[in-house]
Write a protein that holds these residues in place. Sequence first.
Motif, PDB file in Angstrom:
ATOM      1  N   GLN A  97       0.798  -1.217   0.000  1.00  0.00           N
ATOM      2  CA  GLN A  97       0.000   0.000   0.000  1.00  0.00           C
ATOM      3  C   GLN A  97       0.837   1.277   0.000  1.00  0.00           C
ATOM      4  O   GLN A  97       0.438   2.288  -0.589  1.00  0.00           O
ATOM      5  N   PHE A  98       2.002   1.258   0.654  1.00  0.00           N
ATOM      6  CA  PHE A  98       2.770   2.484   0.852  1.00  0.00           C
ATOM      7  C   PHE A  98       4.209   2.341   0.350  1.00  0.00           C
ATOM      8  O   PHE A  98       4.773   1.247   0.391  1.00  0.00           O
ATOM      9  N   ASN A  99       4.772   3.459  -0.081  1.00  0.00           N
ATOM     10  CA  ASN A  99       6.205   3.454  -0.376  1.00  0.00           C
ATOM     11  C   ASN A  99       6.975   3.480   0.942  1.00  0.00           C
ATOM     12  O   ASN A  99       6.404   3.656   2.019  1.00  0.00           O
ATOM     13  N   SER A 100       8.284   3.335   0.871  1.00  0.00           N
ATOM     14  CA  SER A 100       9.087   3.190   2.086  1.00  0.00           C
ATOM     15  C   SER A 100       9.003   4.423   2.980  1.00  0.00           C
ATOM     16  O   SER A 100       8.976   4.310   4.216  1.00  0.00           O
ATOM     17  N   LYS A 101       8.924   5.620   2.377  1.00  0.00           N
ATOM     18  CA  LYS A 101       8.843   6.846   3.171  1.00  0.00           C
ATOM     19  C   LYS A 101       7.558   6.886   3.988  1.00  0.00           C
ATOM     20  O   LYS A 101       7.574   7.193   5.201  1.00  0.00           O
ATOM     21  N   VAL A 241     -18.307   5.235   6.176  1.00  0.00           N
ATOM     22  CA  VAL A 241     -18.574   6.458   5.420  1.00  0.00           C
ATOM     23  C   VAL A 241     -17.664   7.576   5.895  1.00  0.00           C
ATOM     24  O   VAL A 241     -17.317   7.669   7.065  1.00  0.00           O
ATOM     25  N   GLY A 242     -17.315   8.448   4.972  1.00  0.00           N
ATOM     26  CA  GLY A 242     -16.557   9.648   5.347  1.00  0.00           C
ATOM     27  C   GLY A 242     -15.124   9.590   4.875  1.00  0.00           C
ATOM     28  O   GLY A 242     -14.366   8.739   5.316  1.00  0.00           O
ATOM     29  N   GLY A 243     -14.783  10.490   3.968  1.00  0.00           N
ATOM     30  CA  GLY A 243     -13.471  10.453   3.344  1.00  0.00           C
ATOM     31  C   GLY A 243     -12.412  11.266   4.053  1.00  0.00           C
ATOM     32  O   GLY A 243     -11.784  12.139   3.457  1.00  0.00           O
ATOM     33  N   MET A 244     -12.203  11.022   5.345  1.00  0.00           N
ATOM     34  CA  MET A 244     -11.135  11.724   6.045  1.00  0.00           C
ATOM     35  C   MET A 244      -9.791  11.322   5.453  1.00  0.00           C
ATOM     36  O   MET A 244      -9.617  10.202   4.969  1.00  0.00           O
ATOM     37  N   ASP A 245      -8.834  12.222   5.552  1.00  0.00           N
ATOM     38  CA  ASP A 245      -7.553  12.029   4.886  1.00  0.00           C
ATOM     39  C   ASP A 245      -6.880  10.725   5.295  1.00  0.00           C
ATOM     40  O   ASP A 245      -6.357   9.990   4.451  1.00  0.00           O
ATOM     41  N   TYR A 246      -6.890  10.420   6.595  1.00  0.00           N
ATOM     42  CA  TYR A 246      -6.188   9.215   7.045  1.00  0.00           C
ATOM     43  C   TYR A 246      -6.853   7.943   6.508  1.00  0.00           C
ATOM     44  O   TYR A 246      -6.195   6.932   6.241  1.00  0.00           O
ATOM     45  N   LYS A 247      -8.192   7.987   6.316  1.00  0.00           N
ATOM     46  CA  LYS A 247      -8.878   6.837   5.728  1.00  0.00           C
ATOM     47  C   LYS A 247      -8.430   6.629   4.284  1.00  0.00           C
ATOM     48  O   LYS A 247      -8.190   5.495   3.850  1.00  0.00           O
ATOM     49  N   ARG A 248      -8.352   7.713   3.532  1.00  0.00           N
ATOM     50  CA  ARG A 248      -7.942   7.612   2.128  1.00  0.00           C
ATOM     51  C   ARG A 248      -6.550   7.012   2.003  1.00  0.00           C
ATOM     52  O   ARG A 248      -6.273   6.208   1.108  1.00  0.00           O
ATOM     53  N   ARG A 249      -5.671   7.420   2.891  1.00  0.00           N
ATOM     54  CA  ARG A 249      -4.288   6.924   2.823  1.00  0.00           C
ATOM     55  C   ARG A 249      -4.215   5.420   3.006  1.00  0.00           C
ATOM     56  O   ARG A 249      -3.468   4.732   2.320  1.00  0.00           O
TER      57      ARG A 249
END
Length: 383
Positions: A97-101, A241-249
């Motif tokens: 899901q994420f790059n190393s950084k 429900v709810g597209g908070m930034d941390y959820k999107r990440r």
Amino acid sequence: MSNKNKIVVFPKLFKTSSVCNLYESIEYFNLKVNNNSIDTHFKTTANSIYSHRLVPEYFKLNLRHNTFKTKIIPQFNWGYSILLNPSDSIDGYMQRQFNSKKRNILTRYVKRLETCFDVEYKMFYGEISKTDYNFVMQSLYDMIIARFEERNELHKNLHEWDYLCENTFSEILNKNASLFVIYNKDEPIEVSLNYHFDKVLFSYLSSFDVDYSKFGLGHVEIYKQTEWCANHGYILFEMGVGGMDYKRRWSNNIYRYNHYIVYKKQSYKLKLLIIKIKLKEYLKSIKLNEVYPKIRAIFTKNQKRQTIAIVSEIEQVKYLNTNGYKEIEQMTMADNHLKKCINNFLYTSKNHIRDISIYKAENSYIIKGKEKFQKVSFNIQDC
């Protein structure tokens, strides 16, 4: 007291008598759940209409009888979840899901929290004492109030609180719900109320202590609950429900919700219901539904005057000089406004809470760590 029908989450919806009787099975991501428990007292007529909203689009609901028909209306609500492989681990998911950084940033929150405090993670699922239950639920409520007061907003689900308190205890014992708690010693600093369905864990209501904001507890909760899912054979950690930034990440499965209407024959009542639902979704699409909560928040804001302490200065001290200051062994309620500053200092200095000392003057404090010192001054104001 709240009406239980207002608790609209699919783990609860799929266990209602109407869904169990109308749908023979539910499928999602190559898994199938059969509804074998039929309510013999469940009666339908030719004019019966059943409405089930907020059904994730990745669920397929299979009707039990061909005498019924289904109308599916897409809703202007998007959901966010983490979809795991059957043999996944938290490390495996993060690698994809994420790059190393980004991985380093997110894991740093977990490591830093554990460096600075005596942290314990606990999932109450199938077993909890009434004392622990009441304490954790009250902590969750207090966190929600404090967090939304800080944001000058109202929480949309607090009208359900009485119902949640009365019913969640038995739901946990029956393994239909759970409470995930992050503790600093005996103090809950983050709580998530979850519902369970098959291999899905749904985080319905969560909050954290705002004094620990620096530690990214929202990310820590997702990390640890996803880890729990991977370790217990769950394939979905649902954030709803709810597209908070941390959820999107965190999400690799972003989807839309559907509103299901089940009926036997066309009728004037059915047409009116469809029009009503479509109109409601249109109003949501132009964000009209966001206006009322903002207006309500303005008029229901607490107008009582209170004395608060506002940080006026934070100074990095090169040399420790405690002249005029007195060391305090234990903070009192009067010193609570310092708590967030202490936690921020711990985060940046990487000290453990037991390794710091606090010195106090009238409206000024010195926070002493192993190698770093910090002076914090406050202005006391009425507002």
